[in-house]
Enzyme design. Structure first.
Site, PDB file in Angstrom:
ATOM      1  N   GLU A 177     -64.203 -42.883  39.653  1.00  0.00           N
ATOM      2  CA  GLU A 177     -65.180 -43.771  40.262  1.00  0.00           C
ATOM      3  C   GLU A 177     -64.512 -44.909  41.021  1.00  0.00           C
ATOM      4  OE1 GLU A 177     -68.521 -43.187  36.743  1.00  0.00           O
ATOM      5  OE2 GLU A 177     -68.248 -45.137  37.678  1.00  0.00           O
TER       6      GLU A 177
ATOM      7  N   CYS B 135     -62.685 -51.919  44.337  1.00  0.00           N
ATOM      8  CA  CYS B 135     -61.961 -51.688  43.091  1.00  0.00           C
ATOM      9  C   CYS B 135     -61.582 -50.209  43.042  1.00  0.00           C
ATOM     10  CB  CYS B 135     -62.843 -52.072  41.906  1.00  0.00           C
ATOM     11  SG  CYS B 135     -62.011 -51.981  40.311  1.00  0.00           S
TER      12      CYS B 135
ATOM     13  N   CYS C 280     -57.433 -42.986  31.230  1.00  0.00           N
ATOM     14  CA  CYS C 280     -56.391 -43.985  30.995  1.00  0.00           C
ATOM     15  C   CYS C 280     -55.767 -43.730  29.631  1.00  0.00           C
ATOM     16  CB  CYS C 280     -56.971 -45.395  31.054  1.00  0.00           C
ATOM     17  SG  CYS C 280     -55.724 -46.707  30.922  1.00  0.00           S
TER      18      CYS C 280
ATOM     19  N   CYS D 279     -57.428 -49.464  25.554  1.00  0.00           N
ATOM     20  CA  CYS D 279     -57.864 -50.825  25.215  1.00  0.00           C
ATOM     21  C   CYS D 279     -59.221 -50.738  24.513  1.00  0.00           C
ATOM     22  CB  CYS D 279     -57.959 -51.674  26.469  1.00  0.00           C
ATOM     23  SG  CYS D 279     -56.360 -51.907  27.301  1.00  0.00           S
TER      24      CYS D 279
ATOM     25  N   CYS E 279     -62.646 -51.230  26.471  1.00  0.00           N
ATOM     26  CA  CYS E 279     -62.800 -50.600  27.778  1.00  0.00           C
ATOM     27  C   CYS E 279     -63.382 -49.205  27.644  1.00  0.00           C
ATOM     28  CB  CYS E 279     -61.442 -50.536  28.487  1.00  0.00           C
ATOM     29  SG  CYS E 279     -61.510 -49.723  30.102  1.00  0.00           S
TER      30      CYS E 279
ATOM     31  N   GLY F 109     -57.628 -46.300  35.011  1.00  0.00           N
ATOM     32  CA  GLY F 109     -56.203 -46.049  34.889  1.00  0.00           C
ATOM     33  C   GLY F 109     -55.347 -47.299  34.936  1.00  0.00           C
ATOM     34  N   GLU F 110     -54.089 -47.152  34.554  1.00  0.00           N
ATOM     35  CA  GLU F 110     -53.082 -48.211  34.625  1.00  0.00           C
ATOM     36  C   GLU F 110     -52.211 -47.940  35.850  1.00  0.00           C
ATOM     37  OE1 GLU F 110     -50.518 -50.831  34.895  1.00  0.00           O
ATOM     38  OE2 GLU F 110     -51.844 -51.204  33.176  1.00  0.00           O
TER      39      GLU F 110
ATOM     40  N   SER G 262     -53.545 -54.869  39.328  1.00  0.00           N
ATOM     41  CA  SER G 262     -53.845 -55.355  37.985  1.00  0.00           C
ATOM     42  C   SER G 262     -53.187 -54.454  36.954  1.00  0.00           C
ATOM     43  CB  SER G 262     -55.362 -55.371  37.764  1.00  0.00           C
ATOM     44  OG  SER G 262     -55.664 -55.690  36.416  1.00  0.00           O
TER      45      SER G 262
ATOM     46  N   SER H 260     -54.255 -58.123  32.911  1.00  0.00           N
ATOM     47  CA  SER H 260     -55.370 -57.929  31.979  1.00  0.00           C
ATOM     48  C   SER H 260     -54.920 -58.478  30.627  1.00  0.00           C
ATOM     49  CB  SER H 260     -55.732 -56.441  31.872  1.00  0.00           C
ATOM     50  OG  SER H 260     -56.267 -55.971  33.087  1.00  0.00           O
ATOM     51  N   LEU H 261     -55.179 -59.740  30.402  1.00  0.00           N
ATOM     52  CA  LEU H 261     -54.633 -60.427  29.228  1.00  0.00           C
ATOM     53  C   LEU H 261     -55.555 -60.281  28.017  1.00  0.00           C
ATOM     54  CD1 LEU H 261     -52.145 -62.225  28.520  1.00  0.00           C
ATOM     55  CD2 LEU H 261     -53.705 -64.169  28.773  1.00  0.00           C
ATOM     56  N   HIS H 262     -56.711 -60.925  28.060  1.00  0.00           N
ATOM     57  CA  HIS H 262     -57.813 -60.738  27.114  1.00  0.00           C
ATOM     58  C   HIS H 262     -57.573 -61.303  25.710  1.00  0.00           C
ATOM     59  CE1 HIS H 262     -59.204 -58.321  30.367  1.00  0.00           C
ATOM     60  NE2 HIS H 262     -58.338 -57.367  30.142  1.00  0.00           N
TER      61      HIS H 262
ATOM     62  N   ASN I 258     -69.251 -56.254  29.447  1.00  0.00           N
ATOM     63  CA  ASN I 258     -70.381 -55.382  29.747  1.00  0.00           C
ATOM     64  C   ASN I 258     -70.446 -54.282  28.697  1.00  0.00           C
ATOM     65  OD1 ASN I 258     -71.494 -56.263  32.480  1.00  0.00           O
ATOM     66  ND2 ASN I 258     -69.290 -56.185  32.842  1.00  0.00           N
TER      67      ASN I 258
ATOM     68  N   CYS J 136     -67.673 -54.288  35.709  1.00  0.00           N
ATOM     69  CA  CYS J 136     -66.372 -54.106  35.073  1.00  0.00           C
ATOM     70  C   CYS J 136     -66.534 -53.565  33.659  1.00  0.00           C
ATOM     71  CB  CYS J 136     -65.649 -55.451  35.039  1.00  0.00           C
ATOM     72  SG  CYS J 136     -63.990 -55.353  34.383  1.00  0.00           S
TER      73      CYS J 136
END
Length: 411
Positions: free
Chosen positions: A121, A138, A145, A149, A152, A201-202, A233, A255-257, A336, A379
């Site tokens: 997507e 995006c 992936c 995470c 996600c 994906g990374e 990212s 992408s810290l979080h 989300n 996201c």
């Protein structure tokens, strides 16, 4: 005994199967020019016995005028066009679904690979800023992936494969083309202003294809995008951050979080391999490669807000301490929820309070506006219609169900 399918090796009455002898030869696999960089195209044309300036001409037709028919490339000789028709193609991934949100957001589901293939997507988000209209795309770099995470949705389908450069740049090609399908070729112009390698994906785990694609984005013969408007990212693949610094100048987002290793190990498992100290130091090295017109003025920190998990006042203070020596902008992302998600979204008041703590300390801190909810484009929702080809989603859903059952039984 009767002969059956064409290509069978069976014989009848001692005679060789004539169907096998007369099978048509396999068609020649055409070269897809869409994902080729200028250097690759120059070599391609030189190998054909042509001048390498043909590369720039063809790139402009593909990426600036969005032409896929060689017959329309009027500044190229008829003889060369005929040759290209025989051995080349310009082929973007197949669009199997598209949806345009009432807020202007657009989403595409692409099929990649042969046969039923796999689905990825891409989301385009329009906005207004001090420079005028902005359209940010995006882009996905992998099918699924591998990083898993915990917040996600994309990670819950597991990893299937890397995307090719043509499949990556094809997302940008299609997004631009969607605004000018009915515009005469001579009047077409690029609509997408910003790209973020922030989809499925990374990106740093598909390094070569992503690097090649970003070089096409920056090339003046293709999209001619500013390096400040192309952002990669990553969840924190430290060695590849250092390699990226050597190979290209684009903006970097992390992408810290989570502001501490214990919590980040849970939310972003790659932190166990590359903990925060290593990650922040790598970001500092990335900025140190700065040039006069570099995109590396700061690092963007992405921080998804999870109710009761990483949104407390002490987390804000830990984040301030972590980032004190790293020029950065912080983007707070309201979570989300998706089916079976083990987290909830932080309240609006909690997010605003978190932002105020960071802003009062001198950081530029914004709250990302949630867009495209009506088409599952926000996201964390990129899993969308993508088919799960692994056991990860089923195992994860079972784990959540068991956890909920334990909570109910204790209640």
């Amino acid at each position: 005994m009767a002969l059956e399918a064409v290509g069978s090796s069976l014989v009848s009455d001692g005679q060789q199967n004539t169907a096998t002898l007369h099978q048509p030869a396999n068609p020649v696999q055409k070269v897809n020019l869409l994902g080729m960089s200028r250097a690759e195209l120059e070599k391609f044309f030189e190998d054909l016995g042509e001048k390498k300036f043909r590369a720039g001409q063809v790139m402009k037709w593909i990426h600036q005028y969005f032409v896929t028919d060689f017959a329309e490339m009027t500044n190229i000789s008829g003889k060369l066009r005929d040759k290209l028709v025989q051995i080349c193609e310009i082929k973007a991934p197949e669009v199997v679904h598209r949806n345009y949100s009432k807020d202007g957001t657009r989403k595409w589901v692409f099929r990649v690979g042969e046969g039923k293939g796999s689905l990825v997507e891409t989301v385009l988000i329009p906005a207004e800023d001090k420079t005028g209209s902005r359209k940010t795309l995006c882009i996905s770099s992998q099918v699924g992936c591998a990083l898993d995470c915990s917040f996600c949705s994309t990670g819950k389908q597991g990893f299937q494969r890397d995307l090719t450069p043509a499949e990556i740049i094809g997302q940008l090609w299609m997004a631009n083309f969607s605004y000018m399908e009915d515009v005469p070729v001579a009047e077409r112009e690029r609509s997408v202003t910003n790209v973020v390698m922030m989809g499925m994906g990374e990106p740093l785990l598909n390094y070569d294809a992503v690097l090649s694609s970003m070089r096409i984005m920056l090339d003046d013969f293709a999209y001619g995008m500013s390096k400040r408007r192309v952002t990669l990212s990553t969840s924190g693949v430290v060695p590849k951050i250092d390699q990226l610094a050597q190979d290209i100048d684009v903006a970097l987002a992390i992408s810290l979080h989570a502001p501490n290793d214990e919590l980040r190990n849970e939310l972003v498992p790659i932190n166990k391999k590359y903990p925060l100290e290593q990650l922040i130091t790598a970001c500092q090295r990335y900025i140190a490669k700065d040039g006069n017109e570099s995109a590396r003025k700061h690092v963007t920190i992405e921080y998804v807000m999870l109710d009761g998990v990483n949104d407390q006042p002490e987390h804000a203070q830990q984040l301030l301490k972590l980032l004190k020596n790293l020029p950065s902008k912080i983007n707070l992302i309201p979570f989300n929820p998706f089916p079976h998600a083990p987290y909830g979204r932080s309240s609006r008041n909690r997010i605003i309070a978190f932002q105020k703590t960071l802003s009062d300390a001198g950081f530029v801190c914004t709250i990302r506006q949630t867009r495209g909810d009506d088409i599952d484009a926000a996201c964390g929702q990129l899993v969308g219609q993508v088919a799960d080809r692994t056991r990860r989603a089923a195992q994860w859903q079972k784990k959540i169900a068991e956890k909920n059952e334990i909570i109910r039984s204790k209640g």
